[in-house]
Motif scaffolding. Structure first.
Motif, mmCIF file in Angstrom:
data_model
loop_
_atom_site.group_PDB
_atom_site.id
_atom_site.type_symbol
_atom_site.label_atom_id
_atom_site.label_comp_id
_atom_site.label_asym_id
_atom_site.label_seq_id
_atom_site.Cartn_x
_atom_site.Cartn_y
_atom_site.Cartn_z
ATOM 1 N N ILE A 43 0.856 -1.189 0.000
ATOM 2 C CA ILE A 43 0.000 0.000 0.000
ATOM 3 C C ILE A 43 0.889 1.234 0.000
ATOM 4 O O ILE A 43 1.698 1.444 0.913
ATOM 5 C CB ILE A 43 -0.945 0.019 1.218
ATOM 6 N N ALA A 44 0.752 2.040 -1.034
ATOM 7 C CA ALA A 44 1.537 3.270 -1.170
ATOM 8 C C ALA A 44 0.747 4.446 -0.615
ATOM 9 O O ALA A 44 -0.442 4.594 -0.900
ATOM 10 C CB ALA A 44 1.875 3.518 -2.635
ATOM 11 N N VAL A 48 2.661 -2.816 -5.980
ATOM 12 C CA VAL A 48 1.747 -1.875 -5.328
ATOM 13 C C VAL A 48 0.315 -2.367 -5.486
ATOM 14 O O VAL A 48 -0.148 -2.624 -6.593
ATOM 15 C CB VAL A 48 1.899 -0.452 -5.910
ATOM 16 N N ARG A 49 -0.400 -2.502 -4.357
ATOM 17 C CA ARG A 49 -1.772 -3.025 -4.358
ATOM 18 C C ARG A 49 -2.825 -1.933 -4.213
ATOM 19 O O ARG A 49 -4.005 -2.165 -4.481
ATOM 20 C CB ARG A 49 -1.933 -4.037 -3.213
ATOM 21 N N LYS A 59 -4.329 0.884 -9.985
ATOM 22 C CA LYS A 59 -4.536 0.422 -8.606
ATOM 23 C C LYS A 59 -5.717 1.193 -7.994
ATOM 24 O O LYS A 59 -5.968 2.329 -8.367
ATOM 25 C CB LYS A 59 -3.301 0.682 -7.739
ATOM 26 N N PRO A 60 -6.410 0.590 -7.029
ATOM 27 C CA PRO A 60 -7.456 1.351 -6.339
ATOM 28 C C PRO A 60 -6.851 2.501 -5.537
ATOM 29 O O PRO A 60 -5.783 2.360 -4.936
ATOM 30 C CB PRO A 60 -8.109 0.312 -5.418
ATOM 31 N N ARG A 101 -7.788 -8.583 0.070
ATOM 32 C CA ARG A 101 -8.320 -9.939 -0.017
ATOM 33 C C ARG A 101 -8.725 -10.296 -1.451
ATOM 34 O O ARG A 101 -9.099 -11.439 -1.723
ATOM 35 C CB ARG A 101 -9.522 -10.106 0.923
ATOM 36 N N ASN A 102 -8.638 -9.322 -2.339
ATOM 37 C CA ASN A 102 -9.109 -9.524 -3.710
ATOM 38 C C ASN A 102 -7.953 -9.667 -4.693
ATOM 39 O O ASN A 102 -6.848 -9.192 -4.446
ATOM 40 C CB ASN A 102 -10.003 -8.354 -4.120
ATOM 41 N N SER A 103 -8.228 -10.292 -5.815
ATOM 42 C CA SER A 103 -7.225 -10.477 -6.866
ATOM 43 C C SER A 103 -6.748 -9.124 -7.387
ATOM 44 O O SER A 103 -7.562 -8.316 -7.848
ATOM 45 C CB SER A 103 -7.842 -11.281 -8.015
ATOM 46 N N PRO A 104 -5.439 -8.854 -7.340
ATOM 47 C CA PRO A 104 -4.933 -7.568 -7.827
ATOM 48 C C PRO A 104 -5.297 -7.293 -9.286
ATOM 49 O O PRO A 104 -5.713 -6.183 -9.635
ATOM 50 C CB PRO A 104 -3.411 -7.690 -7.652
#
Length: 265
Positions: free
Chosen positions: A17-18, A52-53, A103-104, A205-208
């Motif tokens: 997490i950035a 980065v997620r 990314k979100p 918890r989700n697929s990137p």
């Protein structure tokens, strides 16, 4: 990993997490051409970094951002049309990169968010604000319009609300911002970080690749007529992701009742 830029901090934790933090608290995190250029560089870097997620956009100090820096605005007052056009294109590029980041993204909003800062928030997928935060699309007060941020703000709050707040330049509350859709959540100052942490927990918890594809899917589908072409596009989307490595892993993990391999710990 931590990186210091002029007017900006970047930290990436072990979960990927950035956190990008505006760091000009003495001038309420107002931005200028240099900060816009730095944000563009950082957003591009994060977009290309497969580790980065998710990305949190935050700010140090009392305010999220007061919008444009006064010294920058004074310089712009003497710009020619071509110089103004080039300047606007730099801001527009940065906003587009943030809006389309693979990314979100989550905006963490405290204090004032005025002018262009509202655009930054609107470009993020989610925004969590303090109930004491205030918002203003202030451009018309000084004879300008919120042009470069307008596509994102209108997308976030709708044309009807934009017709009011673009014209009145009135300050509105976090509660109103939540009702308009600019904020996803309006919480106490003490709850800001825990609320964002809960969103991050869900994301991790989700697929990137599925999260990235789902975000792109929205851009592909929104405002389109539901016709044969759109239906075919959506069928292709699900077919592609089902046969992808993460699609296969997710399906097998579900059927075997085990955590998928992207879930750590």
């Amino acid at each position: 990993m931590n990186n210091d830029y002029k007017g900006l901090l970047l930290a990436i934790d072990e979960q990927g997490i950035a956190t990008v933090t505006l760091n000009r608290p003495d001038i309420h995190n107002a931005f200028d051409a240099a900060l816009i250029s730095t944000l563009t560089t950082v957003f591009k870097r994060l977009d290309q970094d497969e580790t980065v997620r998710g990305v949190i956009l935050a700010a140090n100090g009392k305010s999220f951002s007061a919008g444009a820096d006064l010294n920058w605005m004074q310089a712009m007052a003497n710009y020619s049309f071509d110089e103004n056009l080039a300047d606007a294109k730099s801001l527009a590029e940065m906003l587009a990169i943030l809006n389309n980041l693979s990314k979100p993204t989550i905006a963490r909003v405290q204090g004032a968010a005025f002018g262009g800062a509202v655009g930054l928030i609107a470009c993020c997928d989610m925004a969590v604000g303090s109930r004491l935060s205030k918002f203003c699309l202030s451009e018309v007060k000084i004879g300008l319009v919120p042009a470069t941020i307008s596509p994102y703000v209108i997308d976030a709050i709708g044309a009807r609300a934009a017709r009011r707040y673009f014209a009145t330049a009135e300050v509105f509350s976090a509660r109103r911002a939540r009702r308009l859709g600019l904020l996803s959540e309006a919480v106490t100052e003490e709850e800001l970080d825990s609320t964002i942490a809960a969103l991050i927990e869900h994301i991790l918890r989700n697929s990137p690749k599925a999260v990235s594809a789902a975000k792109k899917l929205i851009f592909k589908v929104q405002n389109r007529v539901i016709d044969a072409d759109l239906i075919h596009l959506t069928c292709e989307e699900i077919a592609h992701i089902r046969v992808s490595s993460e699609g296969q892993e997710g399906l097998q993990a579900f059927l075997q009742k085990r955590p998928a391999n992207w879930i750590k710990g």
